[in-house]
Structures are given as structure tokens and as C-alpha cells.
Motif scaffolding. Structure first.
Motif, PDB file in Angstrom:
ATOM      1  N   GLY A 224      -5.135 111.979  84.811  1.00 53.58           N
ATOM      2  CA  GLY A 224      -4.239 110.890  84.452  1.00 53.58           C
ATOM      3  C   GLY A 224      -2.814 111.351  84.223  1.00 53.58           C
ATOM      4  N   LEU A 225      -2.639 112.514  83.620  1.00 56.21           N
ATOM      5  CA  LEU A 225      -1.293 113.042  83.397  1.00 56.21           C
ATOM      6  C   LEU A 225      -0.609 113.389  84.722  1.00 56.21           C
ATOM      7  CD1 LEU A 225      -1.998 115.245  80.264  1.00 56.21           C
ATOM      8  CD2 LEU A 225      -0.451 113.278  80.353  1.00 56.21           C
ATOM      9  N   VAL A 226      -1.371 113.898  85.675  1.00 54.39           N
ATOM     10  CA  VAL A 226      -0.809 114.161  86.997  1.00 54.39           C
ATOM     11  C   VAL A 226      -0.344 112.853  87.638  1.00 54.39           C
ATOM     12  CG1 VAL A 226      -1.375 114.891  89.356  1.00 54.39           C
ATOM     13  CG2 VAL A 226      -2.064 116.314  87.411  1.00 54.39           C
ATOM     14  N   ARG A 227      -1.191 111.836  87.597  1.00 53.33           N
ATOM     15  CA  ARG A 227      -0.816 110.551  88.203  1.00 53.33           C
ATOM     16  C   ARG A 227       0.386 109.935  87.498  1.00 53.33           C
ATOM     17  NH1 ARG A 227      -6.429 110.351  88.431  1.00 53.33           N
ATOM     18  NH2 ARG A 227      -6.625 109.029  86.580  1.00 53.33           N
ATOM     19  N   ALA A 228       0.410 110.010  86.174  1.00 53.41           N
ATOM     20  CA  ALA A 228       1.530 109.446  85.430  1.00 53.41           C
ATOM     21  C   ALA A 228       2.836 110.163  85.757  1.00 53.41           C
ATOM     22  CB  ALA A 228       1.252 109.521  83.926  1.00 53.41           C
ATOM     23  N   THR A 229       2.763 111.454  86.008  1.00 50.68           N
ATOM     24  CA  THR A 229       3.957 112.210  86.385  1.00 50.68           C
ATOM     25  C   THR A 229       4.478 111.733  87.735  1.00 50.68           C
ATOM     26  OG1 THR A 229       3.078 114.141  85.215  1.00 50.68           O
ATOM     27  CG2 THR A 229       4.920 114.517  86.717  1.00 50.68           C
ATOM     28  N   VAL A 230       3.588 111.627  88.699  1.00 46.48           N
ATOM     29  CA  VAL A 230       3.975 111.186  90.042  1.00 46.48           C
ATOM     30  C   VAL A 230       4.498 109.755  90.014  1.00 46.48           C
ATOM     31  CG1 VAL A 230       3.098 110.692  92.363  1.00 46.48           C
ATOM     32  CG2 VAL A 230       2.402 112.787  91.180  1.00 46.48           C
ATOM     33  N   GLU A 231       3.938 108.931  89.143  1.00 47.06           N
ATOM     34  CA  GLU A 231       4.321 107.527  89.091  1.00 47.06           C
ATOM     35  C   GLU A 231       5.545 107.250  88.233  1.00 47.06           C
ATOM     36  OE1 GLU A 231       0.673 105.709  87.885  1.00 47.06           O
ATOM     37  OE2 GLU A 231      -0.351 106.249  89.778  1.00 47.06           O
ATOM     38  N   GLY A 232       6.157 108.308  87.666  1.00 50.22           N
ATOM     39  CA  GLY A 232       7.464 108.148  87.042  1.00 50.22           C
ATOM     40  C   GLY A 232       7.505 108.008  85.540  1.00 50.22           C
ATOM     41  N   MET A 233       6.427 108.268  84.830  1.00 48.43           N
ATOM     42  CA  MET A 233       6.482 108.211  83.371  1.00 48.43           C
ATOM     43  C   MET A 233       7.514 109.216  82.859  1.00 48.43           C
ATOM     44  SD  MET A 233       3.460 108.817  80.509  1.00 48.43           S
ATOM     45  CE  MET A 233       2.676 107.225  80.763  1.00 48.43           C
ATOM     46  N   PRO A 234       8.350 108.836  81.897  1.00 46.07           N
ATOM     47  CA  PRO A 234       9.372 109.760  81.374  1.00 46.07           C
ATOM     48  C   PRO A 234       8.744 111.042  80.828  1.00 46.07           C
ATOM     49  CG  PRO A 234       9.806 107.521  80.639  1.00 46.07           C
ATOM     50  CD  PRO A 234       8.451 107.501  81.300  1.00 46.07           C
ATOM     51  N   LEU A 235       9.460 112.133  80.965  1.00 40.93           N
ATOM     52  CA  LEU A 235       8.927 113.441  80.605  1.00 40.93           C
ATOM     53  C   LEU A 235       8.559 113.515  79.122  1.00 40.93           C
ATOM     54  CD1 LEU A 235       8.198 116.172  81.753  1.00 40.93           C
ATOM     55  CD2 LEU A 235      10.559 116.914  81.367  1.00 40.93           C
ATOM     56  N   GLU A 236       9.376 112.929  78.256  1.00 40.67           N
ATOM     57  CA  GLU A 236       9.065 112.977  76.832  1.00 40.67           C
ATOM     58  C   GLU A 236       7.762 112.236  76.534  1.00 40.67           C
ATOM     59  OE1 GLU A 236       8.843 114.056  73.142  1.00 40.67           O
ATOM     60  OE2 GLU A 236      10.336 114.863  74.551  1.00 40.67           O
ATOM     61  N   ALA A 237       7.549 111.115  77.226  1.00 35.35           N
ATOM     62  CA  ALA A 237       6.294 110.390  77.049  1.00 35.35           C
ATOM     63  C   ALA A 237       5.119 111.199  77.579  1.00 35.35           C
ATOM     64  CB  ALA A 237       6.376 109.038  77.753  1.00 35.35           C
ATOM     65  N   LEU A 238       5.322 111.909  78.681  1.00 36.10           N
ATOM     66  CA  LEU A 238       4.263 112.755  79.219  1.00 36.10           C
ATOM     67  C   LEU A 238       3.882 113.859  78.239  1.00 36.10           C
ATOM     68  CD1 LEU A 238       5.601 113.078  82.878  1.00 36.10           C
ATOM     69  CD2 LEU A 238       3.455 111.957  82.207  1.00 36.10           C
ATOM     70  N   ARG A 239       4.891 114.472  77.626  1.00 35.19           N
ATOM     71  CA  ARG A 239       4.602 115.514  76.632  1.00 35.19           C
ATOM     72  C   ARG A 239       3.786 114.934  75.478  1.00 35.19           C
ATOM     73  NH1 ARG A 239      10.348 116.464  76.721  1.00 35.19           N
ATOM     74  NH2 ARG A 239      10.944 118.127  78.155  1.00 35.19           N
ATOM     75  N   HIS A 240       4.213 113.755  75.012  1.00 28.32           N
ATOM     76  CA  HIS A 240       3.521 113.113  73.890  1.00 28.32           C
ATOM     77  C   HIS A 240       2.070 112.815  74.258  1.00 28.32           C
ATOM     78  CE1 HIS A 240       2.858 110.677  70.348  1.00 28.32           C
ATOM     79  NE2 HIS A 240       2.469 109.668  71.118  1.00 28.32           N
ATOM     80  N   MET A 241       1.833 112.264  75.439  1.00 32.68           N
ATOM     81  CA  MET A 241       0.471 111.923  75.841  1.00 32.68           C
ATOM     82  C   MET A 241      -0.382 113.173  76.011  1.00 32.68           C
ATOM     83  SD  MET A 241       0.408 108.772  75.596  1.00 32.68           S
ATOM     84  CE  MET A 241      -1.310 108.636  76.088  1.00 32.68           C
ATOM     85  N   ALA A 242       0.204 114.260  76.486  1.00 31.40           N
ATOM     86  CA  ALA A 242      -0.553 115.508  76.607  1.00 31.40           C
ATOM     87  C   ALA A 242      -1.040 115.967  75.230  1.00 31.40           C
ATOM     88  CB  ALA A 242       0.303 116.584  77.265  1.00 31.40           C
ATOM     89  N   ARG A 243      -0.162 115.878  74.237  1.00 33.37           N
ATOM     90  CA  ARG A 243      -0.559 116.281  72.883  1.00 33.37           C
ATOM     91  C   ARG A 243      -1.647 115.365  72.334  1.00 33.37           C
ATOM     92  NH1 ARG A 243       5.181 116.731  72.372  1.00 33.37           N
ATOM     93  NH2 ARG A 243       5.836 118.913  72.258  1.00 33.37           N
TER      94      ARG A 243
END
Length: 318
Positions: A224-243
């Protein structure tokens, strides 16, 4: 420009220990997925079998882009011919070889040639015995038709040194366990659990919970994090979701014996704030996804499914 899949794109799926080879032709129903698989050939992988859905084979394909590539056509797997070949965002190459019960939308990429469907069914029955009872691993080899077999795991790179070092170590560990069961999992399935996990000395409970945490960690969290990255989720949100999503399951799995996974996750959490490139974030998460999906494949193979011989499905529904 997208590549067009033609009838010349023929692949062979070989199970050497069974002495069985089937040929399949890739088509253009999901050309992006078919092309990603084609470009990754040849490779080898631990062969798995569906445990809930029915007569379906699948294995983890070492193709990072399967996690996020778009699908042009989806079908109900139950309705398509035996021998239909699929690629999925679970990073699987799957093949239907008989009746299925699960109404899962799936993305077909090709078809086993009619003359080889009987051989496919023979392979399916043998692979079921491998997964369900004998526990003797069966390796699938996937190659372009007429070409030699081979194997490699692609390595992505990161510009941040710490992120790239983590990728290097995860890639090396994934390569090491790709075709050889991880020691941590074999010890778990032999009842050797250093932490003492398992209330009142139980082992099956711990094995069950490890399986239940590992599969969604690979399929949903890292995929899901890979897909969210490709689909344009902001980097700060990606970091938060990973945590939010990755830390707790990895800590629990470490307690159950998967120390390497937990150590990788601790390193990942420590370097998240310094990852300032979407490409770096994508590369790290893609490698974590492949590693965890590999662990998940071994979990499914090693689990003693034949314990259910004393509990069979009720067939008396009205």
C-alpha cells in the motif's frame, strides 16, 4: 509508449522436481502487467497453492512494479477458463487450474496452451500435497519459451546513503531466503521460540498469529505504501503512515522470532525523517514489500495445514 503484447510472447513455467513444463501465451488484456513480467524473466520462486480459494497456484514474482501498475481489465477468477494466468498487486503470478470459490477480481495476462492444461492439473495436485502435507518445497521456474532458466532479484537504489544501505541489506537477505527457508521460521515451526511466545507452551497459536501478521504487512502495508507513493501521496503523509502501519506488527513478529524483520524495521523508522526523495521512499518500501512477501510465502508453506484432518467442512447445508 506502451509495448504491445503479441502472440510471440510465450513463456514456459517449469516445475523441475515434478518433471512438468507448461507453456503459456501472454496477451494484451493487461499489457502493462504482462510486459513487467516479461522483462523480469527468467526467475525462480517457491511455488505455493491457494489454501482457501480452491484450485489455484501462485508464487511471489520478483517484480517490484507489480505492486503498483494499473490494471486495464479485471475478471471474476471463478468464471475464466482453466489455465488462465494472472499477475496481481500482491506480487503474485497465479494460475487457475480448476474450480474456484473466492469471488476475487483478478487481472489476467495470458493463457496456458490447451495441450498443457492436463499437465497443469497434474502439477496442481502435486503442489497441493507439497503445501498441505509433505512440506517438500517445489520451485517454479518461469522463463521465455525456448530460453534457458535463470534467476536474479532486481535491486533498486536510493540517493540517501542510509536508505541505500538498508536496501542493500534487505536485498541481500531476500536473496538469501528466496529459495531456502529462513532459519527464524523453521525454528518457529519446530517449536523453538526463544521469547517463550505461546500461552501455556502452545506453538500453533504463535505460528497462526505470525502468519496473520506477516501477510497483511507485506500485501497491505508495504504494498500500500508503494502504491500511495506512485499515486502522489505527500511525502510527509507517507512517512506518517509508515510509522503508523509498520512498527507495531514488526515488533510483535520480532517477539515471535522474526528478529531480522524487526531489526530492518527499526532501521527504517530511524531513517524515515531523512528520506526527502519520493524515489528513495519508493525504493525502500518496494524492497521491504518483497522481503516480507517472501517471508509470507515461506510461512504458508511451512505451516502444518494437515492439522485440520480432524475438522472438515460441514457439507450438509440445505
Amino acid at each position: 509508449m506502451s509495448l504491445i503484447v503479441t502472440e510471440e510472447r510465450s513463456v514456459e513455467i517449469v516445475w523441475p522436481t515434478l518433471g512438468i513444463t507448461v507453456s503459456a501465451t501472454l496477451d494484451d488484456r493487461n499489457a502493462a502487467l504482462a510486459d513487467a513480467l516479461w522483462q523480469a524473466l527468467p526467475y525462480r520462486s517457491l511455488q505455493g497453492h491457494a489454501l482457501v480459494a480452491g484450485h489455484h497456484l501462485y508464487h511471489v514474482a520478483p517484480v517490484h512494479s507489480l505492486l503498483h501498475l494499473p490494471a486495464a481489465q479485471r475478471v471474476d477468477r471463478r468464471t475464466v477458463p482453466d489455465g488462465t494466468v494472472f499477475c496481481s498487486r500482491l506480487q503474485h503470478l497465479g494460475i487457475k487450474y480448476g474450480p474456484l470459490t473466492e469471488p476475487m477480481p483478478a487481472t489476467p495476462i495470458g493463457q496456458v496452451v490447451p495441450d498443457d492444461v492436463d499437465s497443469l492439473m497434474e502439477a496442481g495436485r502435486a503442489i497441493w500435497e507439497s503445501v498441505y502435507s509433505t512440506k517438500k518445497p517445489i520451485v517454479a521456474e518461469v522463463r521465455r519459451a525456448g530460453r534457458t532458466s535463470g534467476h536474479s532479484l532486481a535491486r533498486m537504489k536510493a540517493t540517501d546513503p542510509a536508505a541505500d544501505a538498508l536496501i542493500s541489506d534487505v536485498h541481500a537477505e531476500t536473496s538469501r531466503i528466496w529459495l531456502e527457508a529462513p532459519r527464524e521460521l523453521t525454528e518457529l515451526h519446530e517449536g523453538r521460540i526463544a521469547s517463550g511466545a505461546g500461552s501455556y507452551g502452545t506453538v500453533v497459536t504463535t505460528m497462526l498469529f505470525v502468519n496473520g501478521e506477516t501477510r497483511p504487512l507485506g500485501y497491505s502495508t508495504y504494498g500500500g505504501l508503494v502504491r500511495a507513493t506512485v499515486e502522489g501521496m505527500p511525502l510527509e503523509a507517507l512517512r506518517h503512515m509508515a510509522r503508523v502501519l509498520a512498527g507495531t506488527p514488526a515488533e510483535f513478529l520480532g517477539y515471535c522470532g522474526l528478529d531480522t524483520l524487526n531489526a530492518f524495521t527499526v532501521r527504517l523508522m530511524a531513517l524515515l525523517d531523512r528520506i526527502d526523495s519520493r524515489d528513495d521512499f519508493l525504493a525502500v518500501m518496494a524492497h521491504m514489500a518483497l522481503y516480507v512477501n517472501c517471508l509470507g510465502g515461506w510461512n504458508l508453506h511451512l505451516f502444518p495445514w494437515d492439522l485440520d484432518t480432524c475438522l472438515r467442512e460441514f457439507r450438509g447445508w440445505a
